[in-house]
Write a protein that holds these residues in place. Structure first.
Motif, PDB file in Angstrom:
ATOM      1  N   ARG A 176       1.037  -0.974  -0.362  1.00 54.29           N
ATOM      2  CA  ARG A 176      -0.241  -0.204  -0.118  1.00 54.29           C
ATOM      3  C   ARG A 176       0.635   1.384   0.226  1.00 54.29           C
ATOM      4  O   ARG A 176       0.314   2.435  -0.226  1.00 54.29           O
ATOM      5  CB  ARG A 176      -1.171  -0.014   1.086  1.00 54.29           C
ATOM      6  N   GLN A 177       2.154   1.338   0.581  1.00 50.28           N
ATOM      7  CA  GLN A 177       2.731   2.345   1.223  1.00 50.28           C
ATOM      8  C   GLN A 177       3.307   2.433  -1.214  1.00 50.28           C
ATOM      9  O   GLN A 177       3.867   3.748  -1.256  1.00 50.28           O
ATOM     10  CB  GLN A 177       3.595   1.984   0.999  1.00 50.28           C
ATOM     11  N   VAL A 178       3.838   1.653  -1.347  1.00 53.80           N
ATOM     12  CA  VAL A 178       4.507   1.734  -2.395  1.00 53.80           C
ATOM     13  C   VAL A 178       3.783   2.221  -3.704  1.00 53.80           C
ATOM     14  O   VAL A 178       4.184   2.925  -4.257  1.00 53.80           O
ATOM     15  CB  VAL A 178       4.660   0.012  -3.178  1.00 53.80           C
ATOM     16  N   LEU A 179       2.178   2.101  -3.763  1.00 51.62           N
ATOM     17  CA  LEU A 179       1.624   2.214  -4.610  1.00 51.62           C
ATOM     18  C   LEU A 179       1.334   3.659  -4.433  1.00 51.62           C
ATOM     19  O   LEU A 179       1.556   4.686  -5.225  1.00 51.62           O
ATOM     20  CB  LEU A 179       0.264   1.368  -4.792  1.00 51.62           C
ATOM     21  N   TYR A 180       0.851   4.197  -3.349  1.00 50.90           N
ATOM     22  CA  TYR A 180       0.332   4.934  -2.431  1.00 50.90           C
ATOM     23  C   TYR A 180       1.325   6.258  -3.193  1.00 50.90           C
ATOM     24  O   TYR A 180       1.130   7.092  -3.893  1.00 50.90           O
ATOM     25  CB  TYR A 180       0.255   5.156  -1.126  1.00 50.90           C
ATOM     26  N   ALA A 181       2.893   5.781  -2.705  1.00 50.83           N
ATOM     27  CA  ALA A 181       4.150   6.871  -3.297  1.00 50.83           C
ATOM     28  C   ALA A 181       4.152   6.644  -4.761  1.00 50.83           C
ATOM     29  O   ALA A 181       4.247   7.996  -4.574  1.00 50.83           O
ATOM     30  CB  ALA A 181       5.546   6.018  -2.776  1.00 50.83           C
ATOM     31  N   ALA A 182       3.753   5.871  -5.593  1.00 55.52           N
ATOM     32  CA  ALA A 182       4.249   5.638  -7.054  1.00 55.52           C
ATOM     33  C   ALA A 182       2.897   6.653  -7.251  1.00 55.52           C
ATOM     34  O   ALA A 182       3.318   7.093  -8.645  1.00 55.52           O
ATOM     35  CB  ALA A 182       4.531   4.845  -7.349  1.00 55.52           C
ATOM     36  N   ASN A 183       2.251   6.438  -6.845  1.00 51.14           N
ATOM     37  CA  ASN A 183       1.060   8.074  -7.541  1.00 51.14           C
ATOM     38  C   ASN A 183       0.795   8.826  -7.805  1.00 51.14           C
ATOM     39  O   ASN A 183       0.274   9.823  -8.119  1.00 51.14           O
ATOM     40  CB  ASN A 183      -0.811   6.733  -7.264  1.00 51.14           C
ATOM     41  N   ASP A 184       1.271   9.349  -6.175  1.00 52.33           N
ATOM     42  CA  ASP A 184       2.072  10.748  -5.899  1.00 52.33           C
ATOM     43  C   ASP A 184       2.799  11.049  -7.273  1.00 52.33           C
ATOM     44  O   ASP A 184       2.320  12.611  -8.074  1.00 52.33           O
ATOM     45  CB  ASP A 184       2.563  10.697  -4.728  1.00 52.33           C
ATOM     46  N   ALA A 185       3.719  10.367  -7.616  1.00 47.68           N
ATOM     47  CA  ALA A 185       4.248  11.512  -8.725  1.00 47.68           C
ATOM     48  C   ALA A 185       3.986  11.123  -9.809  1.00 47.68           C
ATOM     49  O   ALA A 185       3.896  11.987 -10.467  1.00 47.68           O
ATOM     50  CB  ALA A 185       5.746  10.326  -8.779  1.00 47.68           C
ATOM     51  N   HIS A 186       3.593  10.109 -10.135  1.00 47.38           N
ATOM     52  CA  HIS A 186       2.489   9.202 -11.274  1.00 47.38           C
ATOM     53  C   HIS A 186       1.613  10.792 -12.084  1.00 47.38           C
ATOM     54  O   HIS A 186       0.835  10.558 -13.324  1.00 47.38           O
ATOM     55  CB  HIS A 186       2.243   8.075 -11.233  1.00 47.38           C
ATOM     56  N   VAL A 187       0.297  10.646 -11.390  1.00 51.14           N
ATOM     57  CA  VAL A 187      -0.564  11.358 -11.161  1.00 51.14           C
ATOM     58  C   VAL A 187      -0.155  12.653 -11.882  1.00 51.14           C
ATOM     59  O   VAL A 187      -1.399  13.594 -12.453  1.00 51.14           O
ATOM     60  CB  VAL A 187      -1.708  11.076  -9.873  1.00 51.14           C
ATOM     61  N   ALA A 188       0.567  13.669 -10.908  1.00 51.71           N
ATOM     62  CA  ALA A 188       1.701  14.659 -11.072  1.00 51.71           C
ATOM     63  C   ALA A 188       1.739  14.915 -12.435  1.00 51.71           C
ATOM     64  O   ALA A 188       1.126  16.242 -13.348  1.00 51.71           O
ATOM     65  CB  ALA A 188       2.305  14.881 -10.440  1.00 51.71           C
ATOM     66  N   LEU A 189       2.339  14.264 -12.551  1.00 50.26           N
ATOM     67  CA  LEU A 189       2.926  13.949 -14.509  1.00 50.26           C
ATOM     68  C   LEU A 189       1.621  13.727 -15.546  1.00 50.26           C
ATOM     69  O   LEU A 189       2.008  14.632 -16.543  1.00 50.26           O
ATOM     70  CB  LEU A 189       3.376  12.743 -15.094  1.00 50.26           C
ATOM     71  N   GLN A 190       0.278  12.856 -15.416  1.00 44.93           N
ATOM     72  CA  GLN A 190      -0.998  13.201 -15.719  1.00 44.93           C
ATOM     73  C   GLN A 190      -1.641  14.159 -15.968  1.00 44.93           C
ATOM     74  O   GLN A 190      -2.031  15.548 -16.900  1.00 44.93           O
ATOM     75  CB  GLN A 190      -1.850  11.683 -15.398  1.00 44.93           C
ATOM     76  N   VAL A 191      -1.741  14.675 -14.648  1.00 46.76           N
ATOM     77  CA  VAL A 191      -2.074  16.513 -14.621  1.00 46.76           C
ATOM     78  C   VAL A 191      -1.625  17.393 -15.871  1.00 46.76           C
ATOM     79  O   VAL A 191      -1.930  18.006 -16.010  1.00 46.76           O
ATOM     80  CB  VAL A 191      -2.544  16.394 -13.023  1.00 46.76           C
ATOM     81  N   TYR A 192      -0.396  16.881 -15.083  1.00 47.22           N
ATOM     82  CA  TYR A 192       0.530  18.563 -16.044  1.00 47.22           C
ATOM     83  C   TYR A 192       0.359  18.241 -17.643  1.00 47.22           C
ATOM     84  O   TYR A 192      -0.081  18.863 -18.010  1.00 47.22           O
ATOM     85  CB  TYR A 192       1.925  18.228 -16.197  1.00 47.22           C
ATOM     86  N   TYR A 193       0.420  17.118 -17.835  1.00 49.15           N
ATOM     87  CA  TYR A 193       0.017  17.082 -19.465  1.00 49.15           C
ATOM     88  C   TYR A 193      -1.713  16.880 -19.270  1.00 49.15           C
ATOM     89  O   TYR A 193      -2.042  17.767 -20.946  1.00 49.15           O
ATOM     90  CB  TYR A 193       0.149  15.299 -19.978  1.00 49.15           C
ATOM     91  N   ALA A 194      -2.466  16.740 -18.762  1.00 51.35           N
ATOM     92  CA  ALA A 194      -4.180  17.313 -19.147  1.00 51.35           C
ATOM     93  C   ALA A 194      -4.596  18.808 -19.383  1.00 51.35           C
ATOM     94  O   ALA A 194      -5.083  19.882 -19.131  1.00 51.35           O
ATOM     95  CB  ALA A 194      -4.816  17.191 -17.451  1.00 51.35           C
ATOM     96  N   TRP A 195      -3.320  19.527 -17.791  1.00 56.43           N
ATOM     97  CA  TRP A 195      -3.135  20.788 -17.837  1.00 56.43           C
ATOM     98  C   TRP A 195      -2.692  21.795 -18.774  1.00 56.43           C
ATOM     99  O   TRP A 195      -3.853  22.684 -19.970  1.00 56.43           O
ATOM    100  CB  TRP A 195      -2.920  21.345 -17.438  1.00 56.43           C
ATOM    101  N   GLN A 196      -1.864  21.291 -20.028  1.00 50.76           N
ATOM    102  CA  GLN A 196      -0.803  21.606 -21.163  1.00 50.76           C
ATOM    103  C   GLN A 196      -2.358  21.679 -21.986  1.00 50.76           C
ATOM    104  O   GLN A 196      -2.109  22.747 -23.215  1.00 50.76           O
ATOM    105  CB  GLN A 196       0.172  20.960 -21.363  1.00 50.76           C
ATOM    106  N   ALA A 197      -2.902  19.893 -22.218  1.00 45.75           N
ATOM    107  CA  ALA A 197      -3.401  19.786 -23.157  1.00 45.75           C
ATOM    108  C   ALA A 197      -4.714  21.328 -23.184  1.00 45.75           C
ATOM    109  O   ALA A 197      -5.320  22.166 -24.253  1.00 45.75           O
ATOM    110  CB  ALA A 197      -4.913  18.761 -23.313  1.00 45.75           C
ATOM    111  N   SER A 198      -5.210  21.582 -21.922  1.00 49.46           N
ATOM    112  CA  SER A 198      -6.601  22.619 -21.959  1.00 49.46           C
ATOM    113  C   SER A 198      -6.134  24.187 -21.593  1.00 49.46           C
ATOM    114  O   SER A 198      -7.126  24.635 -22.718  1.00 49.46           O
ATOM    115  CB  SER A 198      -6.967  22.822 -20.437  1.00 49.46           C
ATOM    116  N   ARG A 199      -4.687  24.367 -22.200  1.00 54.37           N
ATOM    117  CA  ARG A 199      -4.201  25.326 -22.420  1.00 54.37           C
ATOM    118  C   ARG A 199      -3.903  25.828 -24.282  1.00 54.37           C
ATOM    119  O   ARG A 199      -4.528  26.423 -24.387  1.00 54.37           O
ATOM    120  CB  ARG A 199      -3.093  25.859 -21.840  1.00 54.37           C
ATOM    121  N   ARG A 200      -3.751  24.686 -24.675  1.00 59.31           N
ATOM    122  CA  ARG A 200      -3.842  24.326 -25.924  1.00 59.31           C
ATOM    123  C   ARG A 200      -4.789  24.954 -26.733  1.00 59.31           C
ATOM    124  O   ARG A 200      -5.133  25.285 -27.799  1.00 59.31           O
ATOM    125  CB  ARG A 200      -2.763  23.409 -26.508  1.00 59.31           C
TER     126      ARG A 200
END
Length: 205
Positions: A176-200
């Motif tokens: 559970r710790q491994v999944l929690y920690a990994a997703n904190d970093a991975h979801v940030a990247l996905q949000v960044y892509y979505a934010w960039q797409a919304s700006r475009r």
């Protein structure tokens, strides 16, 4: 939120389907030289990566944190977790975090810079704190990952307070710790892509 308007309260409380997140098969704990080299090659080949850290919580008044105890770095397809262990080399982690050509994105990174510098002598370069950039001029405080996921994906990011405040300095992290920690970093990247797409999408044709 810059470029988009939303209600944080309504998004936080909405009944939304769960955010699926990244699975264990796409997560590696970097505990030896071979994994460190693989992480270095994968991360430096990217243009932008997700970034976060975890620290063992402090509970006593005046108690100083000895963290970070874990650093998480994510590409589109894989997340690398670097346990910070005394005596173990952080050369690969330093090379990634200090690279001026690689953008690191995450939420709530305010304390990470000073902690990494003071404990590991790592000067993090080229960082974007999504919590700051997404809040916009009309909002106080920062935007968290849960609200950003609700806004951009219409999904609910599950974040357990019990796991978030668990012992990140443990010699062996549980699943559970491994999944929690990994997703904190991975979801940030996905949000960044979505934010960039919304700006475009908002640009005039």
């Amino acid at each position: 939120m810059s470029d988009v308007a939303f209600s944080r309260a309504s998004l936080s409380e909405a009944e939304l389907p769960p955010y699926p997140g990244i699975g264990l098969e796409a997560i590696t704990l970097v505990v030896d030289a071979s994994a460190a080299q693989a992480a270095l090659a994968d991360l430096l080949a990217a243009r932008v990566i997700g970034f976060d850290t975890e620290s063992k919580p402090t509970f006593l008044k005046g108690e100083a944190s000895t963290g970070p105890h874990l650093v998480q770095l994510a590409t589109d397809r894989h997340t690398w977790l670097f346990p910070i262990v005394r005596g173990r080399s952080v050369a690969e982690l330093k090379a990634v975090l200090e690279s001026p050509d690689l953008l690191k994105v995450g939420f709530g990174l305010g304390n990470d810079h000073s902690a990494l510098k003071s404990r590991l002598d790592i000067e993090v370069r080229n960082v974007l704190d999504l919590g700051e950039i997404l809040r916009g001029p009309a909002h106080r405080g920062t935007v968290g990952a849960k609200v950003a996921v609700a806004h951009f994906f219409g999904q609910k990011l599950q974040k357990s307070k019990k796991i978030g405040t668990s012992n990140w300095s443990a010699a062996r992290l549980n699943e559970r710790q491994v999944l929690y920690a990994a997703n904190d970093a991975h979801v940030a990247l996905q949000v960044y892509y979505a934010w960039q797409a919304s700006r475009r999408a908002a640009l005039p044709a």
